[in-house]
Write an enzyme that holds these catalytic residues in place. Structure first.
Site, PDB file in Angstrom:
ATOM      1  N   TYR A  70      -2.725  14.744  28.736  1.00 38.32           N
ATOM      2  CA  TYR A  70      -1.983  15.635  29.622  1.00 38.32           C
ATOM      3  C   TYR A  70      -2.102  17.085  29.166  1.00 38.32           C
ATOM      4  CZ  TYR A  70       1.969  17.553  32.268  1.00 38.32           C
ATOM      5  OH  TYR A  70       2.753  18.300  33.099  1.00 38.32           O
TER       6      TYR A  70
ATOM      7  N   HIS B 139       2.657  29.741  37.699  1.00 38.66           N
ATOM      8  CA  HIS B 139       4.006  29.535  37.181  1.00 38.66           C
ATOM      9  C   HIS B 139       4.797  30.838  37.032  1.00 38.66           C
ATOM     10  CE1 HIS B 139       2.553  25.530  36.519  1.00 38.66           C
ATOM     11  NE2 HIS B 139       3.686  25.140  35.962  1.00 38.66           N
TER      12      HIS B 139
ATOM     13  N   ASN C 112       5.842  25.509  28.123  1.00 37.16           N
ATOM     14  CA  ASN C 112       6.588  24.259  28.281  1.00 37.16           C
ATOM     15  C   ASN C 112       7.591  24.122  27.141  1.00 37.16           C
ATOM     16  OD1 ASN C 112       7.406  21.773  29.098  1.00 37.16           O
ATOM     17  ND2 ASN C 112       5.385  20.836  29.088  1.00 37.16           N
TER      18      ASN C 112
ATOM     19  N   TYR D 246      54.855  27.960  25.069  1.00 37.54           N
ATOM     20  CA  TYR D 246      53.612  27.388  24.558  1.00 37.54           C
ATOM     21  C   TYR D 246      52.519  28.425  24.298  1.00 37.54           C
ATOM     22  CZ  TYR D 246      55.230  22.651  25.710  1.00 37.54           C
ATOM     23  OH  TYR D 246      55.918  21.480  25.779  1.00 37.54           O
TER      24      TYR D 246
ATOM     25  N   ARG E  21      53.550  29.644  20.867  1.00 38.77           N
ATOM     26  CA  ARG E  21      53.756  28.604  19.851  1.00 38.77           C
ATOM     27  C   ARG E  21      52.513  27.730  19.672  1.00 38.77           C
ATOM     28  NH1 ARG E  21      57.242  23.680  20.891  1.00 38.77           N
ATOM     29  NH2 ARG E  21      57.921  24.889  22.706  1.00 38.77           N
TER      30      ARG E  21
ATOM     31  N   PHE F 215      11.108  18.963  26.214  1.00 36.25           N
ATOM     32  CA  PHE F 215      11.353  20.169  26.995  1.00 36.25           C
ATOM     33  C   PHE F 215      12.642  20.088  27.813  1.00 36.25           C
ATOM     34  CE2 PHE F 215       8.209  17.429  29.137  1.00 36.25           C
ATOM     35  CZ  PHE F 215       9.040  16.923  30.129  1.00 36.25           C
TER      36      PHE F 215
ATOM     37  N   GLU G  56       9.630  15.573  38.403  1.00 39.03           N
ATOM     38  CA  GLU G  56      10.755  15.987  37.564  1.00 39.03           C
ATOM     39  C   GLU G  56      12.023  15.686  38.369  1.00 39.03           C
ATOM     40  OE1 GLU G  56       9.869  20.040  36.626  1.00 39.03           O
ATOM     41  OE2 GLU G  56       7.999  19.513  35.640  1.00 39.03           O
TER      42      GLU G  56
END
Length: 537
Positions: free
Chosen positions: A56, A86, A202, A299, A302, A351, A438
């Site tokens: 790959y 990309h 990546n 509160y 405290r 990734f 994906e």
């Protein structure tokens, strides 16, 4: 200034911040350099051949196109095509410090020695970082799997000197070739070879870098919130028994123990937060015409250690996760030596930014809670049913003619509620991408950006508490001025009173808000406190 050595194992959040904000330079550890070179030599001798098995990103397409073969003769064009396709980020450019943090984390990932790219590529990225060539990286477009593809591709487009890519150099936005030339990085254009591009784009480096910066600032904010909470405690002449170490030791929560210790150190020696001071009747106290011991506060005062402490514990957990991620190899495939001394290529999913998404969502919720309880304290300071005799709205005399601080209190409430709408965890969302190759993503980049949005809001809430606590102490100086403040709260009050206009009735509110915000957002509160009592836990 000493360089930071990157070895893939020891990069800290603090070092990442120094690289990002102080322009500290980086170097590659010799052992990491040797391993990168050794692996690449093996790859070039044994894998960059036409008959190599389908691997790959080496000799196949990527994503859904993984089953398409890439000929070795076309590999350099393939690398370029991946970068350009990309570069698809959208939105405003990431800040320079985020880009620097991203670059540093990416370099450190290569130092783990399992990415398989060439040493020349790593050295070029180091030189870009050290010489101040900061790629223009759109902040939106990453879903946190496969890592931060689009942001890192924009970084790589500058690394290769692509003519349409842009970078900042010495504060000026320009073309990538011009920035590289001015920085003395040659050659200006640079070719990527097999595996170089995939190793570069990546990974989770945008999320890890952005998260590290936010975590660092969040830790400072939480300490500041302790200091301002202590000042508010003084303003209402609060009861100190709630901070006794014995209470917190039996709860056994480390953040709670630390927060309580901070409050004790800040109010140490206080006479204002004492029974004798509480016995003084203030003229605006219509609910308590006669003195009775208070016993315990509401509160938001405290339970400050329990709430602030829980938020600290979540921050510490997020820091542990992020520190691991700063030193992680997150590209794919990764290359490992086997028992026969040969390299194996393993495709996996490092990734996927799920750890970062969880860490930043947890941090976001913790910050929101710090804001929520701060808003309740500042509300109490203005409310005559809760503040034990402080003037209504903390208005100056004559009350009525002077309105006081009711609207700035409302503004803090608005911001606190705005934060709450950002509490939904980004990691709980997912959307399939790339033809469902994906099919589950982390949304970590949004988790990081959302955490930063909440953090940016925090000085607007804690700063208002800072302002109101100071005003409350100022307004009661006549009746209670003989009761000194604590070892840490006295110098803090003095510093605030010196920069916030407190004398002029209501005055122009912006004149009072701005210096109070600056004290919080610029770290000045902690500077004052550290001089008085040392660093808070």
């Amino acid at each position: 200034m000493t360089s930071i050595i990157l070895d893939g194992d020891s990069l800290t959040i603090e070092q990442t911040v120094r690289i990002a904000r102080e322009n500290v330079k980086v170097e590659i550890a010799p052992a990491a350099r040797a391993e990168i070179i050794k692996k690449r030599e093996y790859i070039e001798e044994n894998w960059l051949t036409e008959n190599a098995p389908a691997t790959y990103g080496f000799n196949t397409g990527v994503g859904k196109l993984k089953d398409y073969k890439i000929n070795q003769a076309d590999n350099e064009q393939f690398q370029l095509n991946i970068v350009l396709s990309h570069c698809s980020g959208i939105g405003e450019p990431a800040s320079e410090e985020i880009v620097r943090a991203m670059m540093a984390v990416r370099i450190n990932a290569f130092c783990v020695g399992v990415s398989g790219l060439r040493m020349e590529v790593v050295d070029r990225l180091v030189k870009m970082l050290n010489e101040g060539v900061h790629p223009v990286v759109p902040i939106q477009g990453s879903v946190g799997a496969s890592g931060d593809l689009a942001p890192l591709a924009h970084m790589v487009s500058v690394l290769i000197g692509y003519e349409d890519a842009e970078a900042y150099y010495k504060g000026e936005r320009m073309s990538a070739p011009k920035a590289l030339e001015l920085a003395g990085i040659s050659p200006v254009t640079f070719e990527l070879k097999a595996k170089d591009c995939l190793a570069l784009i990546n990974g989770n480096s945008l999320c890890a870098g952005m998260g590290a910066l936010t975590l660092f600032d969040a830790e400072q904010l939480m300490k500041t919130a302790d200091a301002i909470g202590a000042l508010s405690l003084e303003a209402v002449r609060g009861e100190q028994a709630a901070f006794d170490a014995r209470i917190h030791e039996v709860r056994k929560q480390p953040g709670q123990i630390a927060a309580a210790e901070n409050i004790r150190r800040l109010v140490e020696g206080s006479r204002r937060a004492s029974e004798s001071a509480r016995a003084v009747h203030l003229e605006d106290d219509i609910l308590h015409p006669t003195y009775h011991p208070r016993v315990q506060d509401q509160y938001s005062f405290r339970c400050l250690p329990q709430v602030h402490g829980s938020c600290r514990d979540q921050l510490d957990h997020a820091k542990t996760i992020m520190t691991r991620e700063l030193n992680a190899a997150t590209d794919n495939p990764l290359v490992f030596w086997n028992e026969n001394g040969a390299l194996e290529f393993l495709s996996g999913g490092n990734f996927h930014c799920e750890p970062i998404a969880f860490a930043m969502d947890i941090l976001t919720i913790a910050l929101i809670e710090i804001g929520n309880i701060s808003e309740r304290r500042l509300f109490a300071l203005c409310d005559t049913t809760l503040n034990y005799g402080l003037p209504p709205n903390l208005a100056g005399k004559p009350i009525g003619l002077n309105y006081g601080y009711g609207i700035i209190s409302t503004a803090a409430a608005a911001v606190a509620s705005e934060n709450k709408t950002l509490a939904f965890p980004a990691v709980a969302d997912t959307i399939p991408t790339k033809s469902s190759q994906e099919d589950h993503v982390s949304m970590a980049a949004w988790a990081c950006r959302k955490a930063q949005q909440v953090l940016d809001n925090m000085p607007k809430i804690v700063g208002v508490e800072c302002l109101l606590a100071t005003k409350a102490i100022f307004l009661t100086r006549g009746a209670l001025g003989g009761f000194k403040l604590g070892r840490g709260t006295q110098p803090l009050y003095d510093a605030l009173a010196a920069v916030i206009p407190l004398q002029d009735g209501d005055g122009y509110m912006q004149k009072q808000i701005k210096p109070a915000f600056a004290m919080v957002s610029e770290g000045k509160v902690l500077d004052v406190v550290e001089k008085a009592v040392g660093a808070l836990r």
